[in-house]
Motif scaffolding. Structure first.
Motif, PDB file in Angstrom:
ATOM      1  N   MET A  54       0.819  -1.207   0.000  1.00 38.38           N
ATOM      2  CA  MET A  54       0.000   0.000   0.000  1.00 38.38           C
ATOM      3  C   MET A  54       0.862   1.270   0.000  1.00 38.38           C
ATOM      4  SD  MET A  54      -3.239  -1.217   2.325  1.00 38.38           S
ATOM      5  CE  MET A  54      -2.257  -1.723   3.726  1.00 38.38           C
ATOM      6  N   LEU A  55       0.373   2.341   0.646  1.00 37.31           N
ATOM      7  CA  LEU A  55       1.014   3.649   0.524  1.00 37.31           C
ATOM      8  C   LEU A  55       2.441   3.629   1.066  1.00 37.31           C
ATOM      9  CD1 LEU A  55       0.740   6.611  -0.268  1.00 37.31           C
ATOM     10  CD2 LEU A  55      -0.218   7.069   1.995  1.00 37.31           C
ATOM     11  N   ARG A  56       2.624   3.071   2.236  1.00 39.42           N
ATOM     12  CA  ARG A  56       3.975   3.044   2.810  1.00 39.42           C
ATOM     13  C   ARG A  56       4.923   2.238   1.939  1.00 39.42           C
ATOM     14  NH1 ARG A  56       3.500   1.310   8.979  1.00 39.42           N
ATOM     15  NH2 ARG A  56       2.218  -0.305   7.992  1.00 39.42           N
ATOM     16  N   GLY A  57       4.443   1.107   1.392  1.00 34.67           N
ATOM     17  CA  GLY A  57       5.287   0.284   0.541  1.00 34.67           C
ATOM     18  C   GLY A  57       5.678   0.982  -0.744  1.00 34.67           C
ATOM     19  N   GLY A  58       4.696   1.645  -1.373  1.00 33.12           N
ATOM     20  CA  GLY A  58       4.988   2.347  -2.628  1.00 33.12           C
ATOM     21  C   GLY A  58       5.962   3.493  -2.428  1.00 33.12           C
ATOM     22  N   VAL A  59       5.739   4.320  -1.409  1.00 32.76           N
ATOM     23  CA  VAL A  59       6.618   5.469  -1.148  1.00 32.76           C
ATOM     24  C   VAL A  59       8.009   5.003  -0.726  1.00 32.76           C
ATOM     25  CG1 VAL A  59       6.970   7.469   0.355  1.00 32.76           C
ATOM     26  CG2 VAL A  59       4.702   7.015  -0.604  1.00 32.76           C
ATOM     27  N   ALA A  60       8.068   3.990   0.172  1.00 32.30           N
ATOM     28  CA  ALA A  60       9.369   3.510   0.648  1.00 32.30           C
ATOM     29  C   ALA A  60      10.183   2.914  -0.500  1.00 32.30           C
ATOM     30  CB  ALA A  60       9.157   2.465   1.740  1.00 32.30           C
ATOM     31  N   THR A  61       9.540   2.159  -1.378  1.00 31.24           N
ATOM     32  CA  THR A  61      10.252   1.570  -2.523  1.00 31.24           C
ATOM     33  C   THR A  61      10.765   2.660  -3.459  1.00 31.24           C
ATOM     34  OG1 THR A  61       8.802  -0.368  -2.409  1.00 31.24           O
ATOM     35  CG2 THR A  61      10.067  -0.074  -4.423  1.00 31.24           C
ATOM     36  N   ALA A  62       9.935   3.670  -3.708  1.00 29.64           N
ATOM     37  CA  ALA A  62      10.340   4.777  -4.598  1.00 29.64           C
ATOM     38  C   ALA A  62      11.516   5.549  -4.008  1.00 29.64           C
ATOM     39  CB  ALA A  62       9.152   5.703  -4.835  1.00 29.64           C
ATOM     40  N   ILE A  63      11.474   5.824  -2.708  1.00 26.83           N
ATOM     41  CA  ILE A  63      12.581   6.562  -2.060  1.00 26.83           C
ATOM     42  C   ILE A  63      13.866   5.747  -2.111  1.00 26.83           C
ATOM     43  CG2 ILE A  63      13.402   7.435   0.151  1.00 26.83           C
ATOM     44  CD1 ILE A  63      10.518   8.252   0.771  1.00 26.83           C
ATOM     45  N   LEU A  64      13.753   4.431  -1.829  1.00 26.72           N
ATOM     46  CA  LEU A  64      14.945   3.573  -1.867  1.00 26.72           C
ATOM     47  C   LEU A  64      15.567   3.572  -3.268  1.00 26.72           C
ATOM     48  CD1 LEU A  64      16.826   1.488  -0.579  1.00 26.72           C
ATOM     49  CD2 LEU A  64      15.137  -0.290  -1.194  1.00 26.72           C
ATOM     50  N   ILE A  65      14.749   3.428  -4.276  1.00 25.74           N
ATOM     51  CA  ILE A  65      15.257   3.424  -5.654  1.00 25.74           C
ATOM     52  C   ILE A  65      15.855   4.787  -6.001  1.00 25.74           C
ATOM     53  CG2 ILE A  65      14.527   3.327  -8.073  1.00 25.74           C
ATOM     54  CD1 ILE A  65      12.572   1.127  -7.238  1.00 25.74           C
ATOM     55  N   SER A  66      15.239   5.883  -5.537  1.00 25.90           N
ATOM     56  CA  SER A  66      15.775   7.226  -5.799  1.00 25.90           C
ATOM     57  C   SER A  66      17.165   7.373  -5.202  1.00 25.90           C
ATOM     58  CB  SER A  66      14.837   8.281  -5.213  1.00 25.90           C
ATOM     59  OG  SER A  66      13.560   8.205  -5.809  1.00 25.90           O
ATOM     60  N   LEU A  67      17.316   6.895  -3.949  1.00 25.63           N
ATOM     61  CA  LEU A  67      18.624   7.005  -3.295  1.00 25.63           C
ATOM     62  C   LEU A  67      19.680   6.155  -4.000  1.00 25.63           C
ATOM     63  CD1 LEU A  67      17.471   6.877   0.447  1.00 25.63           C
ATOM     64  CD2 LEU A  67      18.251   8.876  -0.845  1.00 25.63           C
ATOM     65  N   ILE A  68      19.267   5.004  -4.480  1.00 24.39           N
ATOM     66  CA  ILE A  68      20.215   4.130  -5.168  1.00 24.39           C
ATOM     67  C   ILE A  68      20.571   4.670  -6.552  1.00 24.39           C
ATOM     68  CG2 ILE A  68      20.486   1.834  -6.196  1.00 24.39           C
ATOM     69  CD1 ILE A  68      18.836   0.741  -3.887  1.00 24.39           C
ATOM     70  N   TYR A  69      19.575   5.250  -7.216  1.00 25.52           N
ATOM     71  CA  TYR A  69      19.781   5.707  -8.602  1.00 25.52           C
ATOM     72  C   TYR A  69      20.459   7.084  -8.658  1.00 25.52           C
ATOM     73  CZ  TYR A  69      18.667   6.724 -13.484  1.00 25.52           C
ATOM     74  OH  TYR A  69      18.740   7.035 -14.822  1.00 25.52           O
ATOM     75  N   ALA A  70      20.326   7.897  -7.614  1.00 26.56           N
ATOM     76  CA  ALA A  70      20.882   9.260  -7.610  1.00 26.56           C
ATOM     77  C   ALA A  70      22.398   9.290  -7.823  1.00 26.56           C
ATOM     78  CB  ALA A  70      20.516   9.974  -6.312  1.00 26.56           C
ATOM     79  N   PRO A  71      23.212   8.441  -7.138  1.00 25.61           N
ATOM     80  CA  PRO A  71      24.671   8.479  -7.401  1.00 25.61           C
ATOM     81  C   PRO A  71      24.996   8.168  -8.857  1.00 25.61           C
ATOM     82  CG  PRO A  71      24.204   7.305  -5.381  1.00 25.61           C
ATOM     83  CD  PRO A  71      22.877   7.544  -6.042  1.00 25.61           C
ATOM     84  N   HIS A  72      24.240   7.288  -9.456  1.00 22.22           N
ATOM     85  CA  HIS A  72      24.468   6.960 -10.859  1.00 22.22           C
ATOM     86  C   HIS A  72      24.262   8.198 -11.731  1.00 22.22           C
ATOM     87  CE1 HIS A  72      24.592   4.552 -14.503  1.00 22.22           C
ATOM     88  NE2 HIS A  72      23.450   5.141 -14.898  1.00 22.22           N
ATOM     89  N   VAL A  73      23.241   8.975 -11.405  1.00 25.95           N
ATOM     90  CA  VAL A  73      22.966  10.193 -12.168  1.00 25.95           C
ATOM     91  C   VAL A  73      24.065  11.228 -11.939  1.00 25.95           C
ATOM     92  CG1 VAL A  73      21.345  12.108 -12.475  1.00 25.95           C
ATOM     93  CG2 VAL A  73      20.494   9.782 -12.115  1.00 25.95           C
ATOM     94  N   LEU A  74      24.488  11.399 -10.681  1.00 28.32           N
ATOM     95  CA  LEU A  74      25.443  12.448 -10.343  1.00 28.32           C
ATOM     96  C   LEU A  74      26.841  12.163 -10.889  1.00 28.32           C
ATOM     97  CD1 LEU A  74      24.390  13.172  -6.649  1.00 28.32           C
ATOM     98  CD2 LEU A  74      24.027  14.638  -8.641  1.00 28.32           C
ATOM     99  N   PHE A  75      27.309  10.930 -10.682  1.00 24.33           N
ATOM    100  CA  PHE A  75      28.713  10.642 -10.988  1.00 24.33           C
ATOM    101  C   PHE A  75      28.929  10.063 -12.385  1.00 24.33           C
ATOM    102  CE2 PHE A  75      28.353  10.232  -6.319  1.00 24.33           C
ATOM    103  CZ  PHE A  75      29.111  11.345  -5.982  1.00 24.33           C
ATOM    104  N   GLN A  76      27.983   9.242 -12.838  1.00 26.75           N
ATOM    105  CA  GLN A  76      28.202   8.589 -14.120  1.00 26.75           C
ATOM    106  C   GLN A  76      27.606   9.381 -15.279  1.00 26.75           C
ATOM    107  OE1 GLN A  76      27.249   4.468 -14.163  1.00 26.75           O
ATOM    108  NE2 GLN A  76      28.513   3.973 -12.385  1.00 26.75           N
ATOM    109  N   TRP A  77      26.570  10.184 -14.977  1.00 22.07           N
ATOM    110  CA  TRP A  77      25.966  10.964 -16.052  1.00 22.07           C
ATOM    111  C   TRP A  77      26.277  12.456 -15.937  1.00 22.07           C
ATOM    112  CZ3 TRP A  77      23.485   9.010 -20.232  1.00 22.07           C
ATOM    113  CH2 TRP A  77      23.157   7.633 -20.181  1.00 22.07           C
TER     114      TRP A  77
END
Length: 370
Positions: A54-77
């Motif tokens: 539900m809501l907590r699962g969707g938001v928590a998954t999105a935040i986790l993916i954002s945190l994981i994907y952000a370094p890729h955007v900053l350093f590799q792109w």
């Protein structure tokens, strides 16, 4: 089981995120098309997180993916300035999709829960309505029965006046005639038959009056087995003639009610059982109890009662015996109900019949004070 299911789903989400992240970080940056596919694969765990948790699962998954994907955007792109806004928009969309999916799933489950609760309340209301409808039908049946009994009571008073007085005169005349006849004369036997039939007819009238205008129940405490013992002694000789064994299985069972009236009910049931076994058998009277009631089972080895007749046996004047009047069980049912009890019957053709009296147990207030 629900916890195991949630753990399995959580493991699937973590595994998917881990695999997609590894593909991102292990794939060369010049393979842009692959990276476009990988970052869009992140939507799968985001949507599943919202659907499963539900809501907590969707938001928590999105935040986790954002945190994981952000370094890729900053350093590799970082050396591709034209691609950065698109990557940040992707991160924003992860969170939007996670929120919307979780929110909608949560609303759907809450709505489903409300529907289930409403359905349960409707089912409970339906059950109560059924019970109330059954009670109304039973009350209507009792009212119709009361109307018939009221008319029967009026008729009984007239019958008592019109029949009992002539019966008394006939009995007195027959006794005088019998005294004047030699016992060796065959007419003496006829006089005996006349007296016997007068007594039987008087008994029919007495039963009729007892059914139509019963006395009030005097509440008190008494030992049901003590009263049963008296009944057995009254019926013992008749039972011996029919080859019927009378067995009483139990002792000291105190109940609340009118002992004289319930004694009549016990007597009716015992006599019925004996008459149902003219070639012999066994009548067992046993007891069992709960906190509020005593259950007396009158079980015989007679021929049993056909299923289609079970509902009719308590009706006035219904009988299967050629010489029966059909008031014994009707009187018994009225006595038991008047004393706060119930009577039930179970029978199998060829195996026997069991009448069960359910009587209120005596409490301290019912016992006589010394």
């Amino acid at each position: 089981m629900p916890n195991h299911g949630n753990q399995r789903r959580l493991a699937i989400l973590v595994g998917m995120i881990g695999v997609i992240t590894a593909l991102h970080y292990l794939t060369a940056l010049d393979k842009v098309h692959y990276h476009d596919i990988y970052r869009r694969l992140y939507y799968l765990p985001v949507v599943l997180g919202g659907l499963w948790f539900m809501l907590r699962g969707g938001v928590a998954t999105a935040i986790l993916i954002s945190l994981i994907y952000a370094p890729h955007v900053l350093f590799q792109w970082g050396h591709h300035p034209g691609s950065e806004p698109e990557q940040y928009l992707e991160i924003f969309l992860y969170n939007v999709i996670g929120f919307i999916t979780g929110f909608l799933t949560q609303r759907e489950r809450l709505q489903k829960t409300r529907y289930q609760q409403t359905a349960q309340r409707l089912e409970e209301s339906y059950v109560k309505l059924r019970e109330q409808a059954d009670q109304i039908l039973e009350i209507e049946d009792q009212l119709r029965r009361a109307d018939r009994l009221s008319a029967l009571g009026e008729l009984s008073a007239e019958l008592a006046h019109e029949i009992r007085n002539p019966l008394g005169s006939i009995r007195g005349t027959a006794e005088i005639l019998q005294d004047g006849i030699d016992p060796a004369d065959r007419r003496y036997e006829f006089a005996q038959i006349l007296l016997k039939e007068v007594a039987r007819l008087n008994g029919v009238v007495e039963n009729f009056l007892q059914f139509a205008r019963p006395g009030r129940a005097e509440k008190g405490a008494f030992d049901a087995f003590e009263v049963l013992g008296e009944v057995f002694r009254l019926v013992e000789r008749q039972a011996q003639k029919s080859g019927v064994r009378l067995l009483m299985e139990g002792s000291a069972a105190w109940v609340s009610g009118d002992d004289d009236q319930l004694k009549q009910a016990f007597l009716n049931l015992v006599l019925n059982a004996v008459q149902a076994m003219p070639r012999g058998g066994t009548l067992r009277v046993g007891a069992r109890a709960d906190e509020a009631h005593l259950y007396l089972d009158f079980s015989d080895d007679g021929p049993g009662i056909a299923e289609e007749n079970l509902e009719r046996i308590f009706s006035p004047f219904y009988t299967t015996r050629p010489d029966g009047v059909g008031l014994g069980l009707a009187i018994t049912q009225r006595i038991v109900r008047r004393n706060g009890g119930q009577i039930r019957v179970a029978s199998h053709v060829g195996e026997g019949t069991t009448f069960t009296l359910i009587l209120p147990r005596a409490d301290a207030a019912d016992f006589p004070r010394e």
